[in-house]
Write a protein that holds these residues in place. Structure first.
Motif, mmCIF file in Angstrom:
data_model
loop_
_atom_site.group_PDB
_atom_site.id
_atom_site.type_symbol
_atom_site.label_atom_id
_atom_site.label_comp_id
_atom_site.label_asym_id
_atom_site.label_seq_id
_atom_site.Cartn_x
_atom_site.Cartn_y
_atom_site.Cartn_z
ATOM 1 N N ALA A 107 -7.398 -3.066 6.599
ATOM 2 C CA ALA A 107 -8.264 -3.302 6.182
ATOM 3 C C ALA A 107 -9.333 -3.938 5.259
ATOM 4 O O ALA A 107 -9.641 -4.502 4.313
ATOM 5 C CB ALA A 107 -9.349 -2.909 6.989
ATOM 6 N N ALA A 108 -8.411 -2.169 4.380
ATOM 7 C CA ALA A 108 -9.238 -2.203 2.759
ATOM 8 C C ALA A 108 -8.686 -3.167 1.795
ATOM 9 O O ALA A 108 -8.755 -3.650 1.191
ATOM 10 C CB ALA A 108 -9.371 -0.917 2.431
ATOM 11 N N ILE A 161 0.778 -1.754 0.184
ATOM 12 C CA ILE A 161 0.064 -0.040 -0.211
ATOM 13 C C ILE A 161 1.032 1.050 -0.092
ATOM 14 O O ILE A 161 1.498 1.645 1.127
ATOM 15 C CB ILE A 161 -1.202 -0.199 1.090
ATOM 16 N N THR A 162 0.971 1.941 -0.871
ATOM 17 C CA THR A 162 1.501 3.107 -1.289
ATOM 18 C C THR A 162 1.817 4.279 -0.260
ATOM 19 O O THR A 162 1.298 5.075 -1.330
ATOM 20 C CB THR A 162 2.107 3.169 -2.903
ATOM 21 N N ILE A 163 1.059 3.941 0.803
ATOM 22 C CA ILE A 163 1.185 5.515 1.591
ATOM 23 C C ILE A 163 2.241 5.883 2.461
ATOM 24 O O ILE A 163 2.105 5.111 3.182
ATOM 25 C CB ILE A 163 -0.561 5.421 2.217
ATOM 26 N N ALA A 178 -6.680 3.024 -5.695
ATOM 27 C CA ALA A 178 -7.247 1.953 -5.464
ATOM 28 C C ALA A 178 -8.397 0.856 -4.258
ATOM 29 O O ALA A 178 -8.478 -0.242 -5.034
ATOM 30 C CB ALA A 178 -5.829 0.998 -6.091
ATOM 31 N N LEU A 179 -7.525 1.067 -3.053
ATOM 32 C CA LEU A 179 -8.204 0.609 -2.316
ATOM 33 C C LEU A 179 -9.774 1.519 -2.251
ATOM 34 O O LEU A 179 -10.424 0.878 -1.154
ATOM 35 C CB LEU A 179 -7.433 1.105 -0.991
ATOM 36 N N GLY A 180 -10.489 2.508 -2.566
ATOM 37 C CA GLY A 180 -11.289 3.244 -2.119
ATOM 38 C C GLY A 180 -11.177 3.823 -0.818
ATOM 39 O O GLY A 180 -12.160 3.835 0.165
ATOM 40 N N ILE A 181 -10.336 4.644 -0.258
ATOM 41 C CA ILE A 181 -9.901 5.661 0.598
ATOM 42 C C ILE A 181 -9.309 6.658 0.779
ATOM 43 O O ILE A 181 -8.649 6.583 -0.334
ATOM 44 C CB ILE A 181 -9.348 4.711 1.804
ATOM 45 N N THR A 182 -10.140 7.439 1.326
ATOM 46 C CA THR A 182 -9.109 8.843 2.030
ATOM 47 C C THR A 182 -8.714 8.944 2.811
ATOM 48 O O THR A 182 -9.332 8.309 3.946
ATOM 49 C CB THR A 182 -10.451 9.872 1.331
ATOM 50 N N VAL A 183 -7.891 9.089 2.935
ATOM 51 C CA VAL A 183 -6.541 9.412 4.172
ATOM 52 C C VAL A 183 -7.145 10.903 4.943
ATOM 53 O O VAL A 183 -6.628 11.739 4.544
ATOM 54 C CB VAL A 183 -4.760 9.055 4.138
ATOM 55 N N GLN A 184 -7.971 10.836 6.150
ATOM 56 C CA GLN A 184 -7.917 11.661 6.852
ATOM 57 C C GLN A 184 -7.376 11.297 8.017
ATOM 58 O O GLN A 184 -8.108 11.055 8.756
ATOM 59 C CB GLN A 184 -9.470 12.146 6.747
#
Lengths: 385, 253
Positions: free
Chosen positions: B100-101, B85-87, B204-210
């Motif tokens: 989790a995603a 996961i490239t965050i 791609a994982l359908g998430i936004t980092v907040q």
């Protein structure tokens, strides 16, 4: 030119580094002080790590990689002790390579797989009481009688002597003079007429088995002939690879001494501050680092150029000679950084200094390396006779 | 068995850590990166379970490009595939949400995390991950057995140890003592190169980092005060002096 290791090589180095620090370093003092040999239980961990037979073909159980990959592993292991690097040396640059290069298919299938599983290691026997640098003076004799050879003679300072299962013994096979009459036969431990002398006590490398091999009408099946009479001349190439291995022992020891000195110089205080803050110590550390780095580059070049084949005599001799010399110098400087503690057996540096001293003698003295270098440089072969 | 092991790349335990002058984090130049040691226990346990019961081990890691090396190390130890996961970085909640995603689609029987990462020492991600996936979690596990579709985990507590039986799937956070992680072998390293690693970003994982929490400032620990050496020849007098100093000066007894 690219000085970066591949991702796999970096990972391999890191893995061997951790293995050496966590599993082997705690045993080093016992090897040295009690002369205890590296035992088979720890050898099985080498097998699990894939450290045996790095350069040997995959079809016989090796990893099929390059001499350079073996050098990387040996360097990491010799950093804690050259003894720790011996199993890699023996199975990647040692006499088993001669079987791989010169043996028949049957011989390869017989001797290489047990080396890769650590079950049966092979030692090399060249030196004799009266034949060291002048190797072609050797007089141990093999005579073919029907389906077997009868061997008579004596070998000296044989690393692994009494411990290894197989011995690649270089013998005189006829009256042909010099290298022309020499061949190589594998003698198995327990062969009739084959015994061992007493274990040597050396200045360093304690815990390394080494003794005389004694052949008295020793009977060996003729299928054990690996290097036919006269093949010795071609073998000189194989020794180039071995030289890289020998050089790496010196490099590893020097690197270990440098790392120890670096740590100590930052911990030990004098006049109220860490001794690394004094130029006298900084200059020692910097000189040690320069020597280690230079040796490393020379060895890497010789090994990389070897690719999957064999390095050149010039590059391997330059690497071995230089690494052997700086091995002595760097361990001596590390001792100086440690002061009185360096001279004490309570600390590891005096062992490193003793361990460094064998390599300029073994596997071709640094003087013979210089003769090689001059010969290659001038495009001539200088007969010493 | 379908097994997941989450790993984090952290600075080597022996690395010399320097805090950036502006307090925004640590100086990353020249640092050697390794797999979080507690995650190594998780990976080892995952591999042991696979070797015993069959199945496959998927390694999941969140982090910058260099985190791929840590995934490859786990693959070299014997895992089958990886998800990167490239965050670069996120707070504990968002890290767990990203994991989790990525894990949701795998439907694992069991998930391993280290009990904490040695860099930020939060010890939260495993538990939040379990919560987000609606799974039970057993933390600080030092022994694990899988039998009859249940996980039997031992965790030490002050003066005793608990044997906890959990339904599966579940999340296990690994503590030192669980096992002795293997070293990546040379054949393992050569094979790792060919093993698949899915690279996924937040989109791609359908998430936004907040971020829900952020590190406001990082400060190096204060220099340790110089020690005190009690002189004298009489051990009894020295012990008495020590007791007095511990009580009156250090105020620890």
């Amino acid at each position: 030119m690219d000085f970066q290791l591949s991702e796999e090589q970096r990972m391999f180095k890191q893995s061997v580094h951790a293995f050496a620090d966590e599993r082997l370093a705690p045993l080093v003092e016992e090897w040295d002080k009690k002369g205890a040999f590296l035992d088979h239980s720890i050898l099985s961990e080498y097998v699990d790590m894939g450290l045996l037979g790095i350069t040997l073909p995959e079809k016989y159980g090796g990893a099929g990689l390059t001499a350079f990959d073996a050098v990387l592993a040996m360097e990491e292991l010799a950093r804690v002790s050259p003894l720790a690097a011996m199993p890699v040396f023996e199975t990647s640059v040692g006499p088993i390579r001669v079987v791989e290069l010169f043996g028949t298919e049957e011989q390869k299938e017989r001797f290489i797989p047990p080396a890769c599983t650590g079950e049966k290691l092979m030692a090399v026997a060249m030196t004799e009481p009266e034949a060291g640098s002048a190797l072609t003076d050797l007089t141990t004799r093999a005579v073919l009688e029907g389906d077997h050879f009868v061997i008579n003679g004596q070998k000296r300072f044989i690393t692994g002597g009494g411990y290894s299962d197989y011995y690649m013994v270089y013998v005189r096979m006829s009256d042909a003079k010099g290298a022309k009459g020499i061949g190589g036969i594998v003698v198995e431990k327990g062969s009739p007429g084959f015994t061992f002398g007493k274990q040597e006590t050396f200045m360093g490398l304690r815990g390394t088995p080494s003794c005389d091999l004694i052949f008295e009408d020793c009977i060996v099946p003729k299928e054990n002939l690996i290097v036919p009479e006269g093949g010795f001349v071609f073998l000189m190439q194989a020794f180039d690879v071995e030289r890289c291995g020998n050089a790496t022992m010196s490099l590893g020891i020097a690197w270990g001494a440098l790392e120890a000195a670096k740590r100590y110089a930052q911990e030990r205080k004098a006049f109220g501050k860490p001794i690394c803050e004094f130029q006298g110590v900084q200059f020692l550390l910097a000189d040690m680092a320069m020597k280690v780095e230079a040796a490393r580059l020379l060895i890497y070049r010789a090994a990389v150029n070897a690719g999957l084949g064999l390095p050149s005599i010039y590059e391997s001799s330059v690497a071995k000679c230089f690494a052997n010399e700086i091995g002595k110098e760097v361990t001596d400087m590390a001792l100086q950084v440690f002061g009185g503690y360096g001279y004490s057996t309570e600390y590891p540096v005096e062992r490193m200094l003793r361990d460094s001293r064998g390599w300029p003698v073994a596997g071709g003295t640094v003087q013979m390396q210089r003769v090689n270098i001059a010969g290659a440089m001038l495009g001539r072969r200088f007969s010493q006779r | 068995m379908n097994i997941v092991a989450c790993v984090k790349q952290v600075p080597d335990t022996e690395a010399l850590i320097k805090v950036k002058a502006d307090g925004s984090g640590i100086e990353e130049g020249g640092i050697k990166w390794v797999m979080n040691p507690y995650d190594e226990y998780g990976v080892e346990e995952a591999l042991k379970l696979k070797e015993k019961n069959g199945g496959e081990v998927t390694i999941v890691s969140m982090g910058p490009a260099r985190a791929m090396e840590t995934i490859r190390t786990a693959l070299a130890m014997g895992a089958e595939k990886g998800i990167h996961i490239t965050i670069d970085k996120a707070d504990e909640y968002n890290t767990a949400a990203a994991l989790a995603a990525a894990i949701k689609g795998i439907n694992p029987d069991i998930i391993f995390c280290g009990q904490r990462a040695i860099d930020d020492d939060s010890g939260q991600v495993g538990s939040i991950l379990a919560e987000l996936l609606g799974l039970p979690v057993v933390t600080l596990v030092t022994k694990l057995e899988i039998a009859d579709g249940k996980a039997k985990a031992v965790k030490p507590i002050e003066g005793a140890q608990l044997l906890i039986e959990s339904q599966m799937p579940c999340v296990i956070t690994a503590q030192k003592g669980l096992n002795e992680p293997r070293y990546a072998s040379l054949p393992g390293i050569m094979k790792a190169k060919k093993k698949p690693v899915d690279v996924k970003d937040a989109a791609a994982l359908g998430i936004t980092v907040q971020p829900k929490a952020k590190i406001v400032k990082m400060t190096p620990p204060p220099e340790r005060a110089p020690g005190k050496i009690i002189g004298g020849d009489d051990p009894a007098a020295k012990a008495a002096e020590l007791a007095k100093l511990l009580r009156e000066e250090a105020k620890v007894i």
